[in-house]
Write a protein that holds these residues in place. Structure first.
Motif, PDB file in Angstrom:
ATOM      1  N   UNK A 102       1.652  -0.220   7.923  1.00 52.96           N
ATOM      2  CA  UNK A 102       2.199   0.393   7.339  1.00 52.96           C
ATOM      3  C   UNK A 102       3.768   1.743   8.755  1.00 52.96           C
ATOM      4  N   UNK A 103       3.378  -0.145   9.297  1.00 50.95           N
ATOM      5  CA  UNK A 103       5.335  -0.379  10.191  1.00 50.95           C
ATOM      6  C   UNK A 103       5.818  -0.543   9.296  1.00 50.95           C
ATOM      7  N   UNK A 104       7.939   0.086  10.003  1.00 52.75           N
ATOM      8  CA  UNK A 104       8.961  -0.884   9.351  1.00 52.75           C
ATOM      9  C   UNK A 104       8.978  -2.080   9.359  1.00 52.75           C
ATOM     10  N   UNK A 144       1.283   5.856  10.569  1.00 52.80           N
ATOM     11  CA  UNK A 144       0.951   4.755   9.689  1.00 52.80           C
ATOM     12  C   UNK A 144       0.520   4.684   9.228  1.00 52.80           C
ATOM     13  N   UNK A 145      -0.852   5.156   9.773  1.00 52.99           N
ATOM     14  CA  UNK A 145      -2.884   5.076   8.773  1.00 52.99           C
ATOM     15  C   UNK A 145      -1.822   5.265   7.402  1.00 52.99           C
ATOM     16  N   UNK A 146      -1.692   6.346   7.182  1.00 49.96           N
ATOM     17  CA  UNK A 146      -1.519   6.900   5.699  1.00 49.96           C
ATOM     18  C   UNK A 146      -1.293   6.000   4.892  1.00 49.96           C
ATOM     19  N   UNK A 147       0.272   5.437   5.794  1.00 43.89           N
ATOM     20  CA  UNK A 147       1.521   4.068   5.012  1.00 43.89           C
ATOM     21  C   UNK A 147       0.219   2.469   4.960  1.00 43.89           C
ATOM     22  N   UNK A 148      -0.553   2.800   5.918  1.00 41.35           N
ATOM     23  CA  UNK A 148      -1.034   1.766   6.388  1.00 41.35           C
ATOM     24  C   UNK A 148      -2.467   0.999   4.758  1.00 41.35           C
ATOM     25  N   UNK A 149      -3.059   3.107   4.686  1.00 36.14           N
ATOM     26  CA  UNK A 149      -3.690   2.850   3.217  1.00 36.14           C
ATOM     27  C   UNK A 149      -3.474   2.520   2.082  1.00 36.14           C
ATOM     28  N   UNK A 150      -2.322   3.252   2.008  1.00 35.98           N
ATOM     29  CA  UNK A 150      -1.470   2.870   1.245  1.00 35.98           C
ATOM     30  C   UNK A 150      -0.751   1.599   0.053  1.00 35.98           C
ATOM     31  N   UNK A 151      -0.315   1.056   1.544  1.00 32.78           N
ATOM     32  CA  UNK A 151      -0.309  -0.407   1.681  1.00 32.78           C
ATOM     33  C   UNK A 151      -1.079  -0.943   1.642  1.00 32.78           C
ATOM     34  N   UNK A 152      -2.503  -0.350   1.766  1.00 35.98           N
ATOM     35  CA  UNK A 152      -3.057  -1.793   1.244  1.00 35.98           C
ATOM     36  C   UNK A 152      -3.964  -1.412  -0.205  1.00 35.98           C
ATOM     37  N   UNK A 153      -3.680   0.032  -1.040  1.00 37.58           N
ATOM     38  CA  UNK A 153      -3.665  -0.197  -2.686  1.00 37.58           C
ATOM     39  C   UNK A 153      -2.488  -0.840  -2.650  1.00 37.58           C
TER      40      UNK A 153
END
Length: 187
Positions: A148-150, A34-43
């Protein structure tokens, strides 16, 4: 680019019983994912906010996209998905590897140690050879929210594809087994 029929969803990796280690993997890995995808989603939000009217805008988008793809944690999610898919192609992975990967994903030194393992290297080589395509990771903005959540509406409404332009006899047996186990096919 890749074989859009051959890959793993990172959420499937977390929901399957991976050799009896499901609960440990879920609890360790869910927060990191979730943290990783949250970071990616911010980018990704920054990327999608850029106007693409001028060449400089497009170059800025390209640079930010490259930054997203080069993110170490995001790359490790791809590597985990590669292990999961390679296992479905017959790669024998030791018991406990998903728990090990989940515990090491935030630690670059531990991850480098995992990368030295033969099973891991074989999984990555198989991914390159077979052109694995992990939809959730290739298009995170379509599957995950900013946190980062589905997403509830995750995925595409329609995907248009071409049939293979090869005789079915030339499709490797491992591909046939994978495809018939995952999709309704003519085999």
């Amino acid at each position: 680019a890749g074989n859009s029929l051959v890959g793993s969803d990172i959420t499937d990796v977390l929901s399957e019983d991976n050799g009896g280690e499901q609960q440990a993997t879920l609890s360790q890995f869910r927060g990191t994912r979730q943290r990783t995808l949250g970071h990616v989603m911010n980018l990704m939000q920054d990327l999608l906010a850029i106007d693409n009217d001028e060449l400089d805008d497009i170059k800025s988008m390209e640079e930010l996209y490259d930054e997203i793809r080069d993110d170490p944690l995001f790359g490790r999610l791809f590597e985990i998905a590669n292990v999961h898919t390679a296992e479905q192609f017959g790669l024998d992975v030791p018991e406990g590897v998903y728990k090990e990967m989940a515990g090491a994903i935030d630690d670059g030194d531990e991850w480098e140690e995992i990368r030295t393992q033969d099973w891991f290297a074989s999984a990555q080589a198989t991914a390159d050879d077979q052109s694995f395509f992990h939809w959730e990771l290739e298009y995170p903005e379509v599957f995950f929210g900013e946190d980062g959540e589905r997403r509830d509406d995750a995925g595409f409404d329609t995907v248009v594809g071409n049939p293979p332009y090869v005789p079915t006899e030339s499709i490797p047996e491992t591909h046939k087994e994978f495809l018939t186990g995952r999709y309704e096919t003519l085999y």
